[in-house]
Design a protein around this motif. Structure first.
Motif, short mmCIF file in Angstrom:
data_model
loop_
_atom_site.label_atom_id
_atom_site.label_comp_id
_atom_site.label_asym_id
_atom_site.label_seq_id
_atom_site.Cartn_x
_atom_site.Cartn_y
_atom_site.Cartn_z
N GLU A 246 16.00 102.68 23.00
CA GLU A 246 15.51 102.53 24.54
C GLU A 246 15.69 101.10 24.68
O GLU A 246 15.98 100.83 26.21
CB GLU A 246 14.12 102.95 24.48
N ARG A 247 15.70 100.04 24.02
CA ARG A 247 15.77 98.65 24.50
C ARG A 247 17.30 98.38 25.06
O ARG A 247 17.26 97.64 26.00
CB ARG A 247 15.50 97.99 23.22
N TYR A 248 18.07 99.05 24.41
CA TYR A 248 19.48 98.83 25.11
C TYR A 248 19.58 99.69 26.18
O TYR A 248 20.47 99.15 27.14
CB TYR A 248 20.60 99.11 23.83
N GLU A 249 18.99 100.77 26.20
CA GLU A 249 19.14 101.90 27.34
C GLU A 249 18.62 101.10 28.60
O GLU A 249 19.30 101.31 29.89
CB GLU A 249 18.46 103.19 26.99
N HIS A 250 17.40 100.42 28.33
CA HIS A 250 16.75 100.02 29.88
C HIS A 250 16.69 98.61 29.80
O HIS A 250 15.98 97.88 30.50
CB HIS A 250 15.26 100.43 29.45
N GLU A 251 17.80 97.86 28.95
CA GLU A 251 17.75 96.38 28.81
C GLU A 251 17.66 95.88 30.16
O GLU A 251 17.16 94.81 30.40
CB GLU A 251 19.28 95.82 28.11
N ASP A 252 18.72 96.19 31.30
CA ASP A 252 18.76 95.45 32.42
C ASP A 252 17.39 95.51 33.15
O ASP A 252 16.89 94.60 33.70
CB ASP A 252 19.74 96.17 33.20
N ARG A 253 16.74 96.78 33.03
CA ARG A 253 15.44 96.92 33.86
C ARG A 253 14.46 95.94 33.37
O ARG A 253 13.65 95.47 33.97
CB ARG A 253 14.99 98.52 33.69
N TRP A 254 14.16 96.07 31.82
CA TRP A 254 13.20 95.41 31.33
C TRP A 254 13.41 93.87 31.39
O TRP A 254 12.35 93.08 31.51
CB TRP A 254 12.92 95.89 30.07
N VAL A 255 14.53 93.41 30.94
CA VAL A 255 14.71 91.86 31.14
C VAL A 255 14.68 91.52 32.62
O VAL A 255 14.16 90.23 32.67
CB VAL A 255 16.25 91.46 30.58
N SER A 256 15.09 92.23 33.61
CA SER A 256 15.04 91.84 34.80
C SER A 256 13.52 91.72 35.26
O SER A 256 13.17 90.81 36.02
CB SER A 256 15.69 92.63 35.82
N ALA A 257 12.74 92.67 34.71
CA ALA A 257 11.31 92.56 35.24
C ALA A 257 10.50 91.32 34.74
O ALA A 257 9.62 90.86 35.20
CB ALA A 257 10.68 93.97 34.68
N THR A 258 11.18 91.19 33.42
CA THR A 258 10.33 89.65 32.71
C THR A 258 10.90 88.51 33.46
O THR A 258 10.07 87.79 33.38
CB THR A 258 11.09 89.70 31.17
N LYS A 259 12.04 88.66 33.75
CA LYS A 259 12.43 87.20 34.12
C LYS A 259 12.09 86.96 35.67
O LYS A 259 11.58 86.08 36.14
CB LYS A 259 14.11 87.51 34.44
N ASN A 260 11.87 88.18 36.23
CA ASN A 260 11.61 87.83 37.99
C ASN A 260 9.99 88.12 38.09
O ASN A 260 9.79 88.17 39.28
CB ASN A 260 12.34 89.05 38.78
N THR A 261 9.04 88.52 37.28
CA THR A 261 7.61 88.90 37.42
C THR A 261 7.18 87.69 38.24
O THR A 261 7.44 86.45 37.85
CB THR A 261 6.92 89.09 36.29
N LYS A 262 6.20 87.82 39.12
CA LYS A 262 5.46 86.78 39.58
C LYS A 262 4.21 86.63 38.79
O LYS A 262 3.41 85.66 39.37
CB LYS A 262 4.98 87.35 41.16
N ILE A 263 3.93 87.40 37.80
CA ILE A 263 2.60 87.35 37.12
C ILE A 263 2.87 86.13 36.22
O ILE A 263 3.90 85.98 35.34
CB ILE A 263 2.33 88.43 36.27
N PRO A 264 2.09 85.08 36.13
CA PRO A 264 2.26 84.21 35.01
C PRO A 264 2.46 84.54 33.59
O PRO A 264 1.90 85.40 33.01
CB PRO A 264 0.84 83.31 34.77
N LEU A 265 3.46 84.04 32.94
CA LEU A 265 4.11 84.73 31.74
C LEU A 265 4.30 83.34 30.51
O LEU A 265 4.56 82.56 30.84
CB LEU A 265 5.43 85.34 32.01
N GLN A 266 3.74 83.95 29.47
CA GLN A 266 3.71 82.90 28.36
C GLN A 266 4.50 83.55 27.19
O GLN A 266 4.22 85.00 26.90
CB GLN A 266 2.09 82.54 28.03
N PHE A 267 5.26 83.16 26.23
CA PHE A 267 5.70 83.62 25.09
C PHE A 267 5.16 82.66 23.88
O PHE A 267 5.62 81.50 23.89
CB PHE A 267 7.28 83.72 25.10
N ILE A 268 4.34 83.42 23.16
CA ILE A 268 4.18 82.63 21.99
C ILE A 268 5.01 83.17 20.64
O ILE A 268 5.11 84.11 20.18
CB ILE A 268 2.36 83.01 21.60
#
Length: 325
Positions: A246-268
């Protein structure tokens, strides 16, 4: 009888013997902390399946945190972080995904990230959660990406105030599953390997993703295994691992959503993680340049909230303070 037939017969006999032993292996005893964790929880029936969740109201305030766990474990992963989290949040919610933890573990089921995201929404609607912060790990990161995509592309009204991710394969191109995960994902081999899983093989394989000096004790491994062993959860590992595809199948959708989200995002990030090796940091900064990246000590591996719980909560609090929460 030729040599090949003899060898095949012997292998089949050995597998049958090993399976007969492990399939009747007793369920591990419940430790006091595991017993307490389960007594805190409740169950929600979602499309005929029972979903386990914990809704802890610590104080009278409204600062709420939702925690999502990784594969192949459960919300119990957060038990070491819990004493630090309750100092910062008024309400904390933990959810066990379908097929893991104390939730139902149906066999022959088509597990999917989409369904797990539906489950998260269903639990939050059921317990009436308003605005909340989200802390996720591994598999939970991918579920979070789907939620972000639903907000960005589908107009989902989900009041997430901030998102903090930990050591998940959010970039499939550089994600490196363990050999055992790849084998379990194979149709026939994975079926038999899943059934042959036991507390020793489980501990050996899980230990590979921890950093130097941060591995669980054998008692803690047994706790992890005891929850996996509930309702024979180890038998559905291969089916749940469909998320790798699924990660490959929906890669564009999920990476785009992570990249363009307006919600404050942190990665630990625990850098001693064989599943998300060093190129991860470089790709993160390249694709998501305006968000927070918190790199932990070099010896922290794939389970930061277990290996360095106090530091993880400290980084989470610093991030929320910077964002005005």
């Amino acid at each position: 009888m030729d040599l090949f037939t003899k060898v095949t017969t012997i292998l089949v006999a050995l597998i049958a013997i090993v399976y007969a032993i492990f399939s009747h292996y007793p369920v591990p005893p419940v430790s006091p902390i595991m017993y307490q964790w389960k007594t805190w929880g409740s169950f929600l029936t979602h499309k005929k399946f029972n979903i386990f969740y914990i809704d802890k109201q610590i104080n009278n305030g409204t600062k709420t945190l939702v925690c999502l766990h990784g594969f192949p474990t459960s919300s119990f992963d957060y038990f070491k972080a819990y004493p630090y989290l309750i100092k910062s949040f008024d309400r904390i919610i933990f959810i066990d995904f379908l097929g893991m933890g104390y939730s139902d573990k149906p066999t022959g089921h088509s597990y999917s990230i989409m369904e797990q995201a539906d489950i998260v929404q269903a639990v939050l609607n059921h317990i009436k959660v308003d605005a909340f912060h989200l802390l996720a790990h591994d598999y939970g990161d991918t579920v979070t990406q789907e939620l972000l995509a639903r907000i960005k592309e589908d107009g989902l009204q989900l009041p997430i105030k901030s998102v903090s991710l930990m050591n998940g394969g959010i970039f499939p191109a550089i994600h490196s599953p363990l050999l055992i995960q790849r084998l379990l994902h194979l149709p026939v081999i994975g079926f038999f390997l899943g059934k042959l899983n036991n507390k020793y093989t489980f501990a050996i394989n899980l230990n590979r993703v921890f950093g130097s000096g941060t591995s669980p004790t054998m008692a803690e491994f047994y706790d992890f295994w005891a929850i996996v062993r509930q309702n024979h959860g180890y038998r559905v590992f291969g089916e749940i691992l469909s998320y790798l595809d699924e990660r490959y199948e929906h890669e564009d959708r999920w990476v785009s959503a992570t990249k363009n989200t307006k919600i404050p995002l942190q990665f630990i990030y625990g850098p001693a993680d064989p599943v998300n090796p060093a190129p991860f940091e470089e790709m993160y900064h390249k694709l998501i340049p305006n968000q927070y990246f918190d790199k932990l000590d070099d010896n922290i591996g794939h389970y930061p909230h277990f290996e360095a719980p106090e530091e993880v909560v400290k980084r989470l609090n610093q991030f929320l303070k910077k964002k005005g929460f």
